[in-house]
Design an enzyme around this catalytic site. Sequence first.
Site, PDB file in Angstrom:
ATOM      1  N   HIS B 325       0.808  -1.216   0.000  1.00  0.00           N
ATOM      2  CA  HIS B 325       0.000   0.000   0.000  1.00  0.00           C
ATOM      3  C   HIS B 325       0.837   1.260   0.000  1.00  0.00           C
ATOM      4  O   HIS B 325       0.360   2.318  -0.413  1.00  0.00           O
ATOM      5  CB  HIS B 325      -0.947   0.012   1.212  1.00  0.00           C
ATOM      6  CG  HIS B 325      -2.114  -0.886   1.039  1.00  0.00           C
ATOM      7  ND1 HIS B 325      -2.085  -2.203   1.392  1.00  0.00           N
ATOM      8  CD2 HIS B 325      -3.343  -0.666   0.526  1.00  0.00           C
ATOM      9  CE1 HIS B 325      -3.244  -2.763   1.113  1.00  0.00           C
ATOM     10  NE2 HIS B 325      -4.029  -1.854   0.578  1.00  0.00           N
ATOM     11  N   GLY B 326       2.064   1.183   0.479  1.00  0.00           N
ATOM     12  CA  GLY B 326       2.869   2.397   0.436  1.00  0.00           C
ATOM     13  C   GLY B 326       4.106   2.289   1.275  1.00  0.00           C
ATOM     14  O   GLY B 326       4.238   1.409   2.125  1.00  0.00           O
TER      15      GLY B 326
END
Lengths: 350, 477
Positions: B325-326
Amino acid sequence: VKNFLTRLVIFFIPVLVAVFAMNFYLWNGYTPNRLARYARFEEHQLVQKYASFLRDDSTSNYNTLFFGTSRIYRHVNPAVFDSLTGTSSYNLGFSNLFPFRLYDMVDVVIDSKARKDVDVFIEIAPLAQIGGNYRVLPIQNSITFERLEIAFDYLRRYENKTYQSSGVWGRNVLAFAWKYFSFELIKNVLLGDTKTHPGWDKDGIDTKGFVPLDIENDQSYLSRRHPVDHPFTDVNPKDGNSVDADLFYQFMLQRLTRLKAIGVRNVYFILPPRTFKRDRLFLVTVRRQLEKDGFKVFDLSNPEKYGTLYSKEYAFDRSHLDSGGAKLLTIYLAQAFLEYKSQNKILVNN
Amino acid sequence: MLFNSLDFALFLPVVFLLYWLVTRQLKPQNILLLVASYFFYACWDYRFLFLLIFSTLLDFYTGLKISDSSEKKGKKFWLWTSIIVNLGFLGVFKYYNFFISSFAESVSYLGLSVNPWTFEIILPVGISFYTFHGLSYVIDIYYDRIRPERNFVDYAVFVSFFPLLVAGPIERATHLLPQIKKPRIFNYSKAVDGLRQILWGLFKKVVIADNCAVYVNDIFNSSGNQSGATLLFASVLFAFQIYCDFSGYSDIALGTARMFGIELLRNFAFPYFSRDIAEFWRRWHISLSSWFRDYVYIPLGGSKGGTWMKVRNTFIIFLLSGFWHGANWTFIVWGALNALYFMPLLLMNRNRQNLEIVAHGRVLPSIREAGNITMTFGLTVLAWIFFRSESVGQATSIINEIFSSSLLTLPVDMSTSLVALLIVFIAVEWMGRENKYAIEKMFLTQPRVVRWGLYYTIAATIFLFAGKEQQFIYFQF
C-alpha cells in the site's frame, strides 16, 4: 444497442422535465425577480464576506480597500499595511473570484457605501479556468454569454492540445449548464441555506478580511499545505496568450471610468507573485496597457526584485504564501506605495 | 481521469458508442479498447504512458521467451528478468525514498550521520496494479498454467484495460485474457446491470466516501487537539470512507467493464459484515489477497509445513500487503496488526469457519453474529487508524486518546445528515449482502416505475449530497 440507448434517453426525459419544472418555479414562483433571488443566495452563501462588510455601517470608515482573488485575500495584511502607511484599510479579496466577478463586487461595494472617496487596490487577475470551480456561486453569477465567449476564447487559444481543450470546453459547458439549469440553486432550495464559507475571520477576531492559509479556521486547508519554490516567472514573457487581454482590458476600462465618475479617489493595481506561467503574458499585457493609460501598477510579481516571494521558505503552496510571506508581501507593497506617494506628492486623506 | 469526473462522463459514452456501433468486430474492438485505455492513462500524465508500454512489452516478450525456452535454466532466467525489472521499477518509484531515509535514520542511532540522496518523484498512477498484472502473467506461464499470448494488442488490453488500469481489480490472465480473445455480443441485461453497478459505485464514492473525507481530514489533521470520542468517530468514518472509496471505484470499474461485455474479478463482498478477521480478509480487496495467496503464500509453503511455517507465511503476506500500500511504517504496522488479529484463528484452526453469507435467509443476524460483526469491525477500525495516520506516533497518540476518559464526551461537529446517510447506506448494504453488489437485485421483480424510482432517488441523492470532489484513495497505491 439501439434498444438500450432508446431506454436510456427515455430514462433521462423525466430528469429534464423535473429540472425545467424546478427552473420554472425558481424563476417565476420562488421569488419575484432574479436580482432579489441572487442577492438572497449570495448573502447566505459564499459571499458572506461582502454581505457582512456591506451590512456593517462602521466599515464606511475604511479609506483603502483591496479587491482580488485569493492572492489578495491570503496575502495582503491590512494591519501591517496600515501601520506602515497610516491608511485605514480592509481586505475584500475572495477565493476563486472570476475576474469579471471581481469588478462586479467592486461596483457593489462602492455603490453600497456612503463613502466613495476611497483608494481602491485591484488585483490584475488572470482569466482563470472557470470549469474547475463551476459550482462556486461567485463564478456562476458572473457568467454571461458574452463573458463566457471571452473566457472560452482565452482558454481555447491556450489549451491547444485537443484532449486538454476538449476537457476545458466540457467543463465550461457544464459550468454554463450548471448556472442556466439552476442546479446549484435547486440544491439550495431543497437543502436550505446552511453552508457557510469557512474562516473569513479568525476566531471572531476582526482581521479586516485577511486570513492567511496557514491559520485558517478550516483545518482542511492545512492538509493542502505544500510549500515549494515557484519556478521562475518571465519578466518579459513571450509565450502564452495575450490575444484576449485587449478584450478584457476594454471591459476593465469601462468599469474604471465608472468608478472615477462616482468619486473613487485613486484606483491602483497589484500584480501579485506566484501566478501560473500560462497566464503570465496575459497579465503582463494588461499591466502594460494600464501603465500606458496612466494607472499605477504595483508589480510584486517580478522575481528579480521580489525573489523571496517565490521561495519555499515563505510559501504555503505553489500559488500562495503563508502568513510570513503575506507579511513580507504587504511590507513590499506598503513601501512601494509610500515611495509612489512621496514621488507624486499624494496625501492620504483619512 | 477520475471515474467521478466530467471527463469520464464524456469519455465513457463516446468509447461505448464507438465500441458497439462502429467497431463491431473483435479485432477493431480490442484496438479501440487499447487506444482508449492509453488515452485514459495519458490524461493523467502522458510521460508515464511510456513506462506502462515498456512494462507491457517486457512481460509480453519474457512470457514468449519463457514458453519458447526448452531448458529450465532459460525459463528461470526470463522469469527473473521480468520479476527484477518489474519490481525494480516499483522499487524506484515507490520505495526508494523510504528505504534510503529509513537507512539514514537507523545509522543515526549508531551515531553516524548520512545525508540521504532522495528525489522528488511522482508515483505513476496504477504502477502497483499493472506490475502485479504482468507478474502474475509471467509466473503463470513459468508454471505452465497458461500459454503465452502471441497477439500483442490482446495482451496489452489485458494489462491496460481502462476500467482496471489505475486501481484494479488485479486481474489474472487465466480469467481476463480468454474474454478479450472471445467475440463479444451486446447483452442488454448486462449493460443495464453495469449501469446499475456504476450508479451504486458513484453513490458510495461521491456521497459516502467524499462526505466522510471532509470530517476525517479535519479531525486527523488536528488530532492532537481532539477528544477521544471525536477521534473514535473520525476513525469509524474513515473505515466507511476507505471502504466506499475503494469498493465504489471497484463497482464503477466492474460496471464499466460489464457494459463492454467483460466480467472483472469481484473485489469486495461486504467485508464489514464479517464475523471474524479471516472472513474479513476473504471479503476485502479480494483480488489482492488472492494474488498474495497464490503467488507468495502458497509458493512459500502455505500452511503445509507445520505451525511455525503457517505463522511465518501469514506474517509475510500481511506485512507485504501493508508494504504494497505504500512506503510508510504506518502501512507495515497496519499489516502486522492484521496478522496478529489473524493469528489466534489460524492457530486454533478456525480461520475457515465463517464461509457462508452471514444470516443467510434471515432478515436480522443473531445476537452472537451481531456481536462478532461489531467486534471484527472494531478491530478493523483500530487498524485503520494506523493506515490513515501520517506516522506511527500519530496513530499511537490517537489510540491513547481514544482509550482515555475523553471518550465519554460527545464528538464535535458530528454531522447528523452524514450519520443518517450512513445508517441508510448500511441498511441497503445489509439487505443486498447476498448479491454481488447491494442494489443488484433490488426491486428487480417490481414494475419499471419502482425500479426507475430507485435509480432516480440514488441519482438525486448523488446530486444533492455530493461531497467535495476527492481523488480515489487507492490511486496513490
